[in-house]
Design an enzyme around this catalytic site. Sequence first.
Site, PDB file in Angstrom:
ATOM      1  N   LYS A 155       0.397  -1.361   0.201  1.00  0.00           N
ATOM      2  CA  LYS A 155      -0.319  -0.243   0.057  1.00  0.00           C
ATOM      3  C   LYS A 155       0.731   0.863   0.030  1.00  0.00           C
ATOM      4  CE  LYS A 155      -1.832   3.252   1.661  1.00  0.00           C
ATOM      5  NZ  LYS A 155      -1.681   4.618   1.460  1.00  0.00           N
TER       6      LYS A 155
ATOM      7  N   GLU B 162       9.254   1.334  11.236  1.00  0.00           N
ATOM      8  CA  GLU B 162      10.452   2.331  11.052  1.00  0.00           C
ATOM      9  C   GLU B 162       9.406   3.662  10.889  1.00  0.00           C
ATOM     10  OE1 GLU B 162      13.870   1.342  10.417  1.00  0.00           O
ATOM     11  OE2 GLU B 162      13.746  -0.426   9.260  1.00  0.00           O
TER      12      GLU B 162
ATOM     13  N   CYS C 257      14.091  10.144   6.631  1.00  0.00           N
ATOM     14  CA  CYS C 257      13.604   9.982   8.197  1.00  0.00           C
ATOM     15  C   CYS C 257      14.912  10.388   9.134  1.00  0.00           C
ATOM     16  CB  CYS C 257      12.775   8.262   8.766  1.00  0.00           C
ATOM     17  SG  CYS C 257      14.261   7.597   7.424  1.00  0.00           S
TER      18      CYS C 257
ATOM     19  N   GLU D 115       9.757  16.548  15.110  1.00  0.00           N
ATOM     20  CA  GLU D 115      10.731  16.088  14.083  1.00  0.00           C
ATOM     21  C   GLU D 115       9.428  16.900  12.812  1.00  0.00           C
ATOM     22  OE1 GLU D 115       9.271  12.712  11.802  1.00  0.00           O
ATOM     23  OE2 GLU D 115      10.560  12.092  11.024  1.00  0.00           O
TER      24      GLU D 115
HETATM   25  P1  NAD Z   1       1.928   8.896   7.169  1.00  0.00           P
HETATM   26  O1  NAD Z   1       2.613   7.833   9.188  1.00  0.00           O
HETATM   27  O2  NAD Z   1       0.942   9.520   7.469  1.00  0.00           O
HETATM   28  O3  NAD Z   1       1.885   7.836   6.227  1.00  0.00           O
HETATM   29  C1  NAD Z   1       2.509   6.302   5.951  1.00  0.00           C
HETATM   30  C2  NAD Z   1       1.738   5.777   5.437  1.00  0.00           C
HETATM   31  O4  NAD Z   1       0.987   4.486   6.392  1.00  0.00           O
HETATM   32  C3  NAD Z   1       0.873   6.386   4.302  1.00  0.00           C
HETATM   33  O5  NAD Z   1       0.780   5.067   2.368  1.00  0.00           O
HETATM   34  C4  NAD Z   1      -0.386   6.211   4.790  1.00  0.00           C
HETATM   35  O6  NAD Z   1      -1.315   5.639   3.556  1.00  0.00           O
HETATM   36  C5  NAD Z   1      -0.423   5.007   6.180  1.00  0.00           C
HETATM   37  N1  NAD Z   1      -1.490   5.229   6.637  1.00  0.00           N
HETATM   38  C6  NAD Z   1      -1.982   6.053   6.854  1.00  0.00           C
HETATM   39  N2  NAD Z   1      -2.843   6.504   7.597  1.00  0.00           N
HETATM   40  C7  NAD Z   1      -3.563   4.613   7.823  1.00  0.00           C
HETATM   41  C8  NAD Z   1      -3.853   3.774   9.144  1.00  0.00           C
HETATM   42  N3  NAD Z   1      -4.793   4.481   9.370  1.00  0.00           N
HETATM   43  N4  NAD Z   1      -3.924   2.865   8.603  1.00  0.00           N
HETATM   44  C9  NAD Z   1      -2.581   2.128   7.466  1.00  0.00           C
HETATM   45  N5  NAD Z   1      -1.965   2.541   6.783  1.00  0.00           N
HETATM   46  C10 NAD Z   1      -2.155   4.277   7.235  1.00  0.00           C
HETATM   47  O7  NAD Z   1       3.497   9.221   7.293  1.00  0.00           O
HETATM   48  P2  NAD Z   1       4.142  10.029   6.331  1.00  0.00           P
HETATM   49  O8  NAD Z   1       3.436  11.201   6.525  1.00  0.00           O
HETATM   50  O9  NAD Z   1       3.278   9.504   4.816  1.00  0.00           O
HETATM   51  O10 NAD Z   1       6.259   9.729   6.562  1.00  0.00           O
HETATM   52  C11 NAD Z   1       6.809  10.664   7.187  1.00  0.00           C
HETATM   53  C12 NAD Z   1       7.181   9.856   7.986  1.00  0.00           C
HETATM   54  O11 NAD Z   1       7.586   8.885   8.081  1.00  0.00           O
HETATM   55  C13 NAD Z   1       7.608  10.831   8.848  1.00  0.00           C
HETATM   56  O12 NAD Z   1       7.369  10.522  10.146  1.00  0.00           O
HETATM   57  C14 NAD Z   1       8.813  10.015   9.021  1.00  0.00           C
HETATM   58  O13 NAD Z   1      10.123  10.163   9.301  1.00  0.00           O
HETATM   59  C15 NAD Z   1       8.727   8.517   8.314  1.00  0.00           C
HETATM   60  N6  NAD Z   1       9.902   7.698   8.090  1.00  0.00           N
HETATM   61  C16 NAD Z   1      10.353   7.146   8.614  1.00  0.00           C
HETATM   62  C17 NAD Z   1      11.100   6.196   8.104  1.00  0.00           C
HETATM   63  C18 NAD Z   1      12.594   5.346   8.748  1.00  0.00           C
HETATM   64  O14 NAD Z   1      12.445   4.797   7.809  1.00  0.00           O
HETATM   65  N7  NAD Z   1      12.433   5.313   9.628  1.00  0.00           N
HETATM   66  C19 NAD Z   1      11.254   6.395   6.493  1.00  0.00           C
HETATM   67  C20 NAD Z   1      10.504   7.543   5.892  1.00  0.00           C
HETATM   68  C21 NAD Z   1      10.067   7.956   6.491  1.00  0.00           C
END
Ligand code: NAD
Length: 481
Positions: A178, A253, A287, A383
């Site tokens: 997804k 992650e 991240c 962050e």
């Molecule tokens: P997000 O949590 O909003 O979304 C991430 C994913 O989760 C998307 O595909 C989204 O559609 C999905 N999602 C959202 N709500 C959901 C739910 N209720 N159930 C299941 N899936 C759901 O995050 P974002 O804004 O897309 O990304 C930014 C964040 O990701 C930052 O905090 C960043 O640090 C983190 N990040 C971490 C890493 C790592 O490897 N540690 C890498 C990249 C990004």
Amino acid sequence: MKDLWFDPSQCLIDGQWIAPSGGQTLPLFDPSTGEEIGAIARGQAADIDAAVGAATKAWQGAWGRTPAAERGRILMALGRLVAEKVDVLARIEAADVGKPLKQARADAVALARYLEFYGGAADKLHGETIPYLDGYTVYTLREPHGVTGHIVPWNYPMQIIGRSVGAALAAGNACVLKPAEDACLTALAFADLARQVGLPDGALNVVPGLGAEAGAALTAHPGVHHLSFTGSVATGRMVQRAASENVVPVTLELGGKSPQIVFDDADLEAALPFLVNAGIQNCGQTCSASSRILVQRKVYEQVREAMASRYAGLRVGKAVDDLDVGPVISAKQKGLVEGFLDKGQGLEIAGQATLNDLPSDGYYVAPTLYAGVAQDHALAQDEIFGPVQVMIPFEDEAEAVAIANGTDYGLVAGVWTRDGARQMRMARSIRAGQVFLNNYGAGGGVELPFGGIGKSGHGREKGFEALYGFTTLKTVAAYHG
Ligand code: NAD
């Protein structure tokens, strides 16, 4: 978009492009201009259900019976195809995410490398024999979980798909992916390329859609045996809660507030490019971005001036112009970052890039460096996920460790010092999943296990370690007398 050879308003399920069950789409925007450039599928629970069904069939059938060496060959062939398509994948990603072409290209190259690495590892993952009681032979089998669910964010779609789906497939799992609603094009492109190199139908299914709809349906689905989630802490909590209902393992992650720590004996010339680049790469939406720069007082002014002059020289522009910094991903993200800049009012701005001649509807934010920020300030704790760094002075090693460890996160850290004993002490004292000594990021490091502690998450992806996470261990004890 002219580079697409597939229709992104469809899902890829069981090797077929199909319209989402509800027939709905979501608009797609180019962050560089704010223009609507297309539509993607708005997948629903029924599409996730179909994808999990297809993955189950593949895991129990053609993909599950594929020998490890052949799985590896397919992944390596996919890696070669991705390598041939680097330019087109980079253009698609640049338009979708807004990252400068060079950075998008690096992501596509990394995706190819992940497939080469995990393809090569597929037939080298094995169990052990264990000496036991007289009359017994005991051995362990490393087996795939079965169906793995992968929820990916928008900032590095290709790299995150490479490290998570690449490892899961190598271990023999069948995947349901997804991707993020803000950037799903390269996920779809990748799955179509996988089909072209002969990955059996159903081994990789992609359902774009909203997190609260397709994402939540995937995390709650009882047919999923393992979840790999990369994203925010808030969503990670929900995913872990959903995983607990079905009692399935989950890799989280999450975010970070990663420091680089500069001691007064550091090679400053070597450190400087890393200090700034690690904060502004992908417009700070990384991240492992180094959003905190801790500097020992004796060299603090020198580092502040050098960083400020780098900031003044940063060029911000459209992804296709391939400058140092592009836009952030969305109007929403721009608002979030600007909210942090508001919280910075009253702080000293040590360096800032100038925004010139940019499309008025693009999502641009001026890269900004704050100096002398107190450890408990929101800008030093939260962050931001934008091109914003804070500088914090410190006196000695003990204070540097206290500041470095003084957030909820623990993803990565960099230490700049020529003192070898101090390098070893710092590496042990810092709470983080990765520590870099006299570098930051080690060039991406497909081979290097990656993950966090604290609110940065748990579990490890990348490297060989990821393969252990995507398998389950079975012990077989045979009594033969
Ligand atoms: P997000 O949590 O909003 O979304 C991430 C994913 O989760 C998307 O595909 C989204 O559609 C999905 N999602 C959202 N709500 C959901 C739910 N209720 N159930 C299941 N899936 C759901 O995050 P974002 O804004 O897309 O990304 C930014 C964040 O990701 C930052 O905090 C960043 O640090 C983190 N990040 C971490 C890493 C790592 O490897 N540690 C890498 C990249 C990004």
